[in-house]
Write an enzyme that holds these catalytic residues in place. Structure first.
Site, mmCIF file in Angstrom:
data_model
loop_
_atom_site.group_PDB
_atom_site.id
_atom_site.type_symbol
_atom_site.label_atom_id
_atom_site.label_comp_id
_atom_site.label_asym_id
_atom_site.label_seq_id
_atom_site.Cartn_x
_atom_site.Cartn_y
_atom_site.Cartn_z
ATOM 1 N N TYR A 32 0.836 -1.193 0.000
ATOM 2 C CA TYR A 32 0.000 0.000 0.000
ATOM 3 C C TYR A 32 0.873 1.245 0.000
ATOM 4 C CZ TYR A 32 0.817 1.374 4.864
ATOM 5 O OH TYR A 32 1.395 1.815 6.024
ATOM 6 N N ARG A 51 8.498 3.965 -4.454
ATOM 7 C CA ARG A 51 8.554 3.038 -3.320
ATOM 8 C C ARG A 51 7.518 1.931 -3.491
ATOM 9 N NH1 ARG A 51 7.647 5.334 2.623
ATOM 10 N NH2 ARG A 51 5.547 5.659 1.816
ATOM 11 N N ARG A 100 -6.994 -21.357 -1.154
ATOM 12 C CA ARG A 100 -6.002 -20.683 -0.317
ATOM 13 C C ARG A 100 -4.732 -21.506 -0.319
ATOM 14 N NH1 ARG A 100 -3.967 -21.061 4.719
ATOM 15 N NH2 ARG A 100 -3.501 -19.158 5.882
ATOM 16 N N HIS A 102 -0.338 -20.815 0.072
ATOM 17 C CA HIS A 102 0.679 -19.784 0.300
ATOM 18 C C HIS A 102 1.396 -19.390 -0.990
ATOM 19 C CE1 HIS A 102 -0.045 -20.547 4.470
ATOM 20 N NE2 HIS A 102 1.022 -19.923 4.916
ATOM 21 N N LYS A 149 -1.172 -16.111 15.585
ATOM 22 C CA LYS A 149 -1.647 -16.661 14.294
ATOM 23 C C LYS A 149 -2.354 -15.551 13.520
ATOM 24 C CE LYS A 149 -3.769 -20.928 12.514
ATOM 25 N NZ LYS A 149 -2.661 -21.489 11.753
ATOM 26 N N GLU A 182 10.873 -22.656 12.665
ATOM 27 C CA GLU A 182 9.795 -23.521 12.185
ATOM 28 C C GLU A 182 9.872 -23.534 10.671
ATOM 29 O OE1 GLU A 182 5.847 -22.046 13.069
ATOM 30 O OE2 GLU A 182 6.460 -19.970 12.886
HETATM 31 C C1 LIG Z 1 3.732 -20.716 10.664
HETATM 32 C C2 LIG Z 1 3.026 -21.957 11.083
HETATM 33 N N1 LIG Z 1 3.635 -22.802 11.935
HETATM 34 C C3 LIG Z 1 3.054 -23.942 12.342
HETATM 35 C C4 LIG Z 1 1.793 -24.301 11.895
HETATM 36 C C5 LIG Z 1 1.162 -25.598 12.385
HETATM 37 O O1 LIG Z 1 0.123 -25.318 13.278
HETATM 38 P P1 LIG Z 1 -1.083 -26.355 13.508
HETATM 39 O O2 LIG Z 1 -0.454 -27.642 13.920
HETATM 40 O O3 LIG Z 1 -1.902 -25.736 14.589
HETATM 41 O O4 LIG Z 1 -1.827 -26.504 12.199
HETATM 42 C C6 LIG Z 1 1.111 -23.452 11.018
HETATM 43 C C7 LIG Z 1 -0.240 -23.776 10.552
HETATM 44 O O5 LIG Z 1 -0.911 -23.007 9.935
HETATM 45 C C8 LIG Z 1 1.739 -22.250 10.593
HETATM 46 O O6 LIG Z 1 1.136 -21.417 9.741
#
Ligand SMILES: Cc1ncc(COP(=O)(O)O)c(C=O)c1O
Length: 285
Positions: A32, A51, A100, A102, A149, A182
């Site tokens: 944006y 930008r 949906r 990613h 989340k 992760e």
């Molecule tokens: C960044 C991330 N890490 C880990 C997880 C795994 O989470 P869960 O076991 O609750 O699906 C997710 C799931 O969407 C996620 O987006």
């Protein structure tokens, strides 16, 4: 009612519609820009558009509008909304897809949206009239709150795309210290010499429900040693097994990392034991 711009049309704001599948809504997958204007005169329009273009390029979001075309849209909006002191807000998202995922979808059109809003007159060089502030301080946490989340998933989307564009199904992530955090949309476990480990929860990881269930199931129903501890990327690369966990995948074996095999490159025995137990106990929670 103010007039907005949406995907090539000018219309009243309350008639503007965007799909709930829009990636701007689902992932925060967009860019944006805000440009002030006073009595119809834009301030810094060129650098603002540059930008915006740099942001679009950085996330590989293609919009086939050049600076002159954006300027035409800006001027049209100012005129249709009666001029005065107006901020111009531009919002471009990657658009709406049917599912949906990613990874950046191909062949969808970007959503282009712009509207105006009233702003104060330009600040004057006058001590008595200055708009002064009282402020607080806090550590800069942007965006180191991966334990939330949030739908602001552009970082995750970009990380996922990193692997996807190399033909891989996920991307393992590490912090500045070279410690595993992760994956783009999963938690990660390793197995070494029969022992299972996963990084401890903190602001760098989403507290996955599958992670929580798997840890509990292994502790309650197996004799497999399990620990939540720092896992270095070196350990990841020399692990016998690596697993991804998420609600849609449950426990999924990783066979290679950056095209190098994990262990012997086969699905591991500890994974089989873990997924067997998970299947047995998935409805206990
Ligand atoms: C960044 C991330 N890490 C880990 C997880 C795994 O989470 P869960 O076991 O609750 O699906 C997710 C799931 O969407 C996620 O987006």
């Amino acid at each position: 009612m103010s007039i907005v711009y949406l995907n090539g049309s000018y219309l009243p704001m309350d008639e503007a519609r965007i799909s709930p599948m829009d990636r701007g809504f689902l992932f925060g997958d967009g860019i944006y820009e805000v440009v002030p204007s006073y009595a119809g005169k834009l301030v810094g329009f060129g650098p603002h558009m540059q930008r915006m273009q740099q942001g679009l390029d950085a996330i590989e979001l293609k919009v086939h509008l050049n600076e002159a075309e954006w300027r035409t849209i800006a001027q049209e909006l100012l005129e249709r909304n009666g001029g005065g002191n107006l901020g111009l807000y531009f919002h471009i998202s990657r658009g709406a897809d049917l599912r949906r995922n990613h990874a950046y979808p191909e062949n969808i059109a970007a959503t282009r949206y712009a509207f105006v809003f009233e702003i104060a007159p330009p600040p004057a060089p006058d001590k008595a009239a200055a708009r002064c502030f009282h402020v607080s301080t806090t550590e800069d946490l942007r965006w180191r709150r991966c334990n939330i989340k949030s739908t602001a998933l552009l970082g995750n989307v970009m990380h996922y795309q990193h692997g996807h564009s190399r033909g891989h199904g996920e991307t393992l992530l590490y912090n500045e210290a070279g410690e595993l955090t992760e994956a783009a949309a999963c938690n990660v476990f390793i197995v070494k010499d029969g022992a299972v480990a996963t990084p401890p929860l903190d602001h760098q990881k989403l507290p996955g429900i599958t992670r929580l269930m798997l840890l509990d199931i292994l502790r309650k129903h197996s004799s497999i040693p399990v620990s939540e501890r720092i896992v270095t990327m070196q350990e990841v690369h020399s692990a016998d097994e690596v697993w991804l966990t998420s609600s849609s995948k449950e426990v999924a074996p990783v066979l290679s990392i950056d095209d190098q095999p994990v262990g012997d490159g086969q699905v591991g025995d500890v994974w089989l034991a873990a997924q067997t137990l998970f299947a047995r106990h998935r409805y206990d929670y």
